[in-house]
Design a protein around this motif. Structure first.
Motif, mmCIF file in Angstrom:
data_model
loop_
_atom_site.group_PDB
_atom_site.id
_atom_site.type_symbol
_atom_site.label_atom_id
_atom_site.label_comp_id
_atom_site.label_asym_id
_atom_site.label_seq_id
_atom_site.Cartn_x
_atom_site.Cartn_y
_atom_site.Cartn_z
ATOM 1 N N ALA A 643 -32.725 -22.278 -48.474
ATOM 2 C CA ALA A 643 -32.235 -21.799 -47.189
ATOM 3 C C ALA A 643 -31.667 -20.405 -47.334
ATOM 4 O O ALA A 643 -31.390 -19.956 -48.415
ATOM 5 N N PRO A 646 -25.685 -18.487 -46.815
ATOM 6 C CA PRO A 646 -24.592 -18.960 -45.969
ATOM 7 C C PRO A 646 -23.332 -18.136 -46.211
ATOM 8 O O PRO A 646 -22.266 -18.674 -46.436
ATOM 9 N N THR A 778 -25.478 -18.750 -42.280
ATOM 10 C CA THR A 778 -26.635 -19.601 -42.056
ATOM 11 C C THR A 778 -26.527 -20.321 -40.716
ATOM 12 O O THR A 778 -25.434 -20.614 -40.233
ATOM 13 N N ARG A 780 -28.110 -23.258 -40.368
ATOM 14 C CA ARG A 780 -28.597 -24.613 -40.644
ATOM 15 C C ARG A 780 -27.674 -25.700 -40.106
ATOM 16 O O ARG A 780 -28.106 -26.818 -39.860
ATOM 17 N N GLU A 817 -32.748 -19.582 -40.315
ATOM 18 C CA GLU A 817 -33.765 -20.066 -41.234
ATOM 19 C C GLU A 817 -35.136 -20.103 -40.586
ATOM 20 O O GLU A 817 -36.147 -20.139 -41.281
ATOM 21 N N ARG A 845 -28.608 -20.089 -51.612
ATOM 22 C CA ARG A 845 -27.856 -21.347 -51.721
ATOM 23 C C ARG A 845 -26.883 -21.225 -52.889
ATOM 24 O O ARG A 845 -26.955 -20.280 -53.680
#
Length: 926
Positions: A643, A646, A778, A780, A817, A845
């Motif tokens: 991903a 973040p 991020t 996500r 993403e 990550r």
């Protein structure tokens, strides 16, 4: 009071008007994009640059009426070069930015030039001395001349020696392969053409000046006369602020809201694509149908009422946006009607290079099909025996370079009508000139010459095939047995300018083309045969389209996805099957744009397959038709294994417990994993609400930059975040003095072990920088809020609260993403323009302590396009302070090392940049 009396502009050379620029002082003259950053040049700076160019040219021994080539990107340096040549008494020879070496050499030899103004990377022709763009600012002679009017008496003297009858420009309208055809324009041609518009402006100048800046956008090239008219001569006289924008819909929309533009100068093709983009902003297909129905319902309403009724539909363009000016080719009536019905004034200009360039301009309040207005004051227009539009006036060229003068009336090559009100209506073309949808003139003979001598090509006939807003270059080919048409077209295109490239072709299967008694190809008959049957009447249309896209797309995706090309199938998805994260998608998008001129809708990229990308690329290269756009909804399955960064998703050390951190632990999987339209309690979300969420798109937290939020955030940072970092993390800081090697803002690129990393960097910077950091966040954990997946109203509101708190406490901005990554890149540039540094973790990550993973390739695009110093950073020990499974930090020493700032060229390869950044961060590891 105006410095020029009524009527004086018609007899005033362009060079003498340059001194008028001083009256606008520090008002912005030009804005332009450098990567994703915006640069500014004021009128005072522009005038200084023009004088600097003139001084450098005189220092190089420029003689009166001597030609000087100018070539480069559409930026203020180009404009300073053009006007500086005028001021020095020379003759400007403008060249397109993409002009190849052989054609540039041919032009230089044709006009006898010995000087060229151009960027350092462009090689000068043999025997020609290059003056680099911008070098006049550092030249000693230029500094003396540019310091002020009193310090530069030579500038005014040089301008005074320029006669109206002297040549101002030689504009070559021919292509790279035929004999150059240069239109000779005098200072009188230019002055006479613009005088009516300038005189009209002076009636309102006293009202306009107190209003200050009047920003407009332009996508027009400076090497074309229409571009010079709208970007240089008229705006500078009126004191407009022109934002020079790349001809891409997303860039135009971004710029329109960013600079609060009042209007746009462009060509029909871009306006057509932009209209489609505005319709997409309205929502899904049903929403677009409703918009079309409302536009039709109120088609006859007054302009002011349409502006009120459709103010929300115009939102992508900004609240000020009022007018579009189209030229270079005919604007299709459906496109014109779309803008008019939205409450936008549409102005169509008509003219040619030979008419310097404007013949007529339509009245936006008197709408009509095909109407390009009445001839400007001082010009006469009539129809010839065959219906050809003919023009006479002081603005019309006396002829072409090295050839006999033209007659009293100039034949435009256009067939038209003149109505009872004197308005011109364009009906078509009679010459072998192809007018592309971008407003470019392409000479058929130039394109045909590119096929001469190619193995397997017996002959080629080139003509234009109809397109919605112009013509596309088409070639009929006579081939030897067994010859590969696609390979021959590809080789010919390699010799041509972008505007000349063959977009489609027909393999002619008869023994020869239809010809006249003298052996000339009957292009009109050939064209009609191709249009009528595309191979059924005498010719056979080759079903294959330019195939370069297929291999190119596959190689691009394979390189970025780090897989073998033979593993890619048509059905392979970029995100679901290859696991590409947002930074990877940035690199894919950049590659598609650079290699194929293809700008994909951002909300479609995430769900695209390799096969769909190939279709889009073929359509972009072929120029005809529209390839099916990737149409699947964004993926709702689990997040990709790799991903994006973040960086600011949570930092509980600053504000425990972090809302985003709570989401990370409460929902181990992204919201979309629960299935499309499902809710956490099992009740299905309504289709209407899901559709509304999906239209939410990507929100950039501009509100977080306002002073009330900034002040409160700074209080939290200094009173809570920094003490926690220094007590629990006990940081050892190394290399901070290296930041003095370049001025902020910076792009910080760091390895990633923990959510504590962001707080560590923010707390160890100098005081002047601590409140000026914006980390990437991020999406996500907030897929519903950011429109990446459907969800319930409750989920939407919860995620919105969490994301907003994160954006407030840490000034984070979303880096998605799936879709919208381009908006994040552009917003990062906006942040840097406001003085904020950016923080990104390219590993994507958290990785175990003592290890590093390969950096995602998209960081190379960020580093290149942000045009800012890039600072490599290495962090250590943060995982022990705040492991992923904890909410509150533990005591453990940390270490942060700042590397020396790096810089990358605008043309740097993103892959190489990524590798360099990863290597630099690894060097900092103890």
């Amino acid at each position: 009071m105006s410095p020029h009396p009524e009527g004086a502009t018609a007899t005033l050379p362009i060079a003498a008007r340059i001194e008028r620029l001083a009256t606008f002082g520090d008002r912005r003259a030009y804005l332009w994009r450098d990567g994703v950053r915006w640069r500014t040049r004021t009128y005072a700076e522009l005038l200084a640059g023009i004088r600097g160019v003139a001084a450098v040219l005189r220092a190089q021994g420029l003689k009166p009426k001597e030609p000087v080539l100018v070539q480069g990107p559409d930026e203020p340096d180009w404009i300073e070069g053009l006007l500086g040549i005028f001021l020095a008494g020379g003759v400007a020879v403008p060249l397109e930015a993409a002009t190849a070496d052989p054609f540039r050499d041919k032009i230089a030899a044709t006009v006898g030039a010995r000087l060229i103004l151009t960027p350092a990377e462009i090689a000068p022709p043999p025997g020609v001395r290059r003056i680099d763009f911008g070098s006049w600012r550092s030249s000693a002679s230029a500094r003396g001349a540019a310091a002020g009017r009193d310090a530069a008496p030579g500038a005014a003297a040089a301008a005074a020696t320029v006669s109206l009858q002297d040549t101002a420009e030689i504009v070559f309208t021919s292509g790279t392969t035929g004999e150059p055809k240069g239109v000779v324009l005098t200072h009188e041609n230019l002055a006479a053409d613009f005088a009516p518009l300038e005189e009209g402006y002076r009636h309102y100048e006293r009202l306009a000046r107190p209003l200050g800046e009047f920003p407009v956008l332009s996508t027009l090239p400076l090497s074309h006369m229409f571009g010079q008219a709208m970007n240089v001569f008229l705006p500078l006289y009126m004191g407009l602020t022109v934002a020079l924008v790349a001809p891409r819909p997303r860039d135009v929309l971004d710029a329109a809201t960013r600079v609060k533009a009042w209007g746009l100068f462009s060509v029909p093709r871009l306006l057509e694509i932009l209209a489609a983009e505005i319709r997409r902003e309205a929502g899904d297909a049903r929403a677009q149908e409703r918009l079309d129905a409302r536009l039709e319902e109120h088609a006859g309403a007054p302009f002011w009422m349409q502006r009120l009724l459709f103010r929300r539909s115009r939102r992508p363009l900004g609240w000020r946006f009022t007018v579009v000016v189209s030229g270079g080719a005919a604007l299709a009536d459906p496109v014109r009607e779309f803008y008019e019905r939205l409450g936008i004034l549409v102005v169509q200009g008509y003219g040619l290079t030979e008419t310097a360039p404007i013949v007529s301009i339509s009245n936006p309040f008197k709408r009509g099909k095909g109407n390009v207005g009445r001839a400007l004051k001082g010009q006469e227009v009539r129809l010839g025996p065959d219906g050809e539009i003919q023009v006479r006036g002081r603005n019309v060229t006396a002829g072409y370079f090295g050839k006999e003068e033209s007659g009293e009336w100039f034949g435009t090559g256009d067939i038209g009508e003149i109505d009872a009100q004197g308005r011109i209506l364009i009906k078509g073309r009679i010459k072998d000139v192809i007018v592309t949808p971008e407003g470019e003139n392409v000479y058929a003979t130039d394109v045909e010459a590119a096929f001469h001598g190619l193995p397997g090509a017996r002959d080629a006939a080139v003509f234009g095939l109809p397109h919605a807003t112009g013509e596309q270059v088409h070639a009929a080919l006579l081939l030897a047995p067994g010859a590969d048409a696609a390979a021959i077209v590809s080789e010919a295109n390699a010799r041509l300018l972008p505007k000349q490239k063959v977009r489609d072709w027909t393999v002619w299967t008869e023994g020869d083309f239809p010809r006249t008694s003298t052996g000339k190809v009957k292009r009109a008959a050939l064209r009609q045969s191709v249009i009528a049957g595309r191979g059924t009447e005498g010719g056979k249309s080759d079903p294959a389209r330019p195939p370069a896209a297929a291999g190119g797309v596959r190689r691009l995706v394979a390189r970025i996805g780090r897989v073998a090309p033979d593993r890619l199938q048509d059905s392979t998805r970029l995100v679901e099957d290859l696991g590409l994260a947002s930074l990877d998608l940035v690199e894919v998008a950049a590659g598609l744009e650079e290699e194929f001129g293809l700008t994909m809708a951002e909300d479609r990229m995430a769900s695209a397959t390799v096969g769909e990308l190939e279709q889009q690329a073929r359509a972009a290269l072929g120029g005809g038709g529209t390839a099916p756009a990737p149409g699947r909804a964004p993926a709702t399955g689990p997040a990709p294994v790799t991903a994006p960064a973040p960086a600011g998703a949570a930092a509980p050390a600053a504000a425990p417990p972090s809302p985003s951190r709570a989401v990370a632990h409460a929902d181990a999987a992204p919201a979309g994993t629960e299935g499309e339209g499902a809710s956490r309690n099992g009740r299905p979300a309504t289709a209407a609400w899901s559709a509304q969420v999906m239209r939410g798109a990507l929100r950039m937290p501009r509100w977080a930059r306002s002073w009330p939020f900034h002040v409160n955030r700074r209080l939290v940072e200094e009173t809570l975040q920094r003490p926690i970092v220094h007590v629990w993390g006990r940081p050892e800081v190394l290399g901070r003095e290296r930041l003095e090697g370049a001025a902020p803002p910076y792009l910080f690129v760091a390895n990633h072990h923990s959510y504590f990393d962001t707080a560590l960097l923010r707390s160890t910077l100098p005081l002047s920088m601590r409140g000026r950091i914006a980390p990437a966040m991020t999406t996500r954990y907030h897929r519903v809020w950011f429109g990446e997946t459907p969800g319930t109203r409750g989920r939407y509101l919860l995620e919105g609260l969490q994301a907003s708190l994160t954006e407030f406490f840490f000034h984070a901005f979303p880096l998605p993403e799936t879709a919208g990554f381009r908006r994040s890149l552009v917003y990062a540039g906006e942040l840097m323009d406001a003085g904020f540094s950016i923080l990104i973790f390219p590993e994507g990550r958290h990785v175990p302590e003592g290890t590093m993973e390969r950096f995602r390739g998209g960081i190379g695009v960020f580093a290149r396009d942000l045009r800012a110093p890039v600072v490599p950073v290495h962090v250590r020990g943060t995982h022990f302070v705040l492991p992923d499974e904890r909410y509150w930090p533990m005591f453990h020493p940390t270490r942060i090392v700042y590397g020396a700032p790096l810089s990358f060229a605008a043309e740097a390869d993103p892959t190489e940049v990524t590798e360099r950044l990863e290597a630099e961060v690894r060097k900092l590891e103890p």
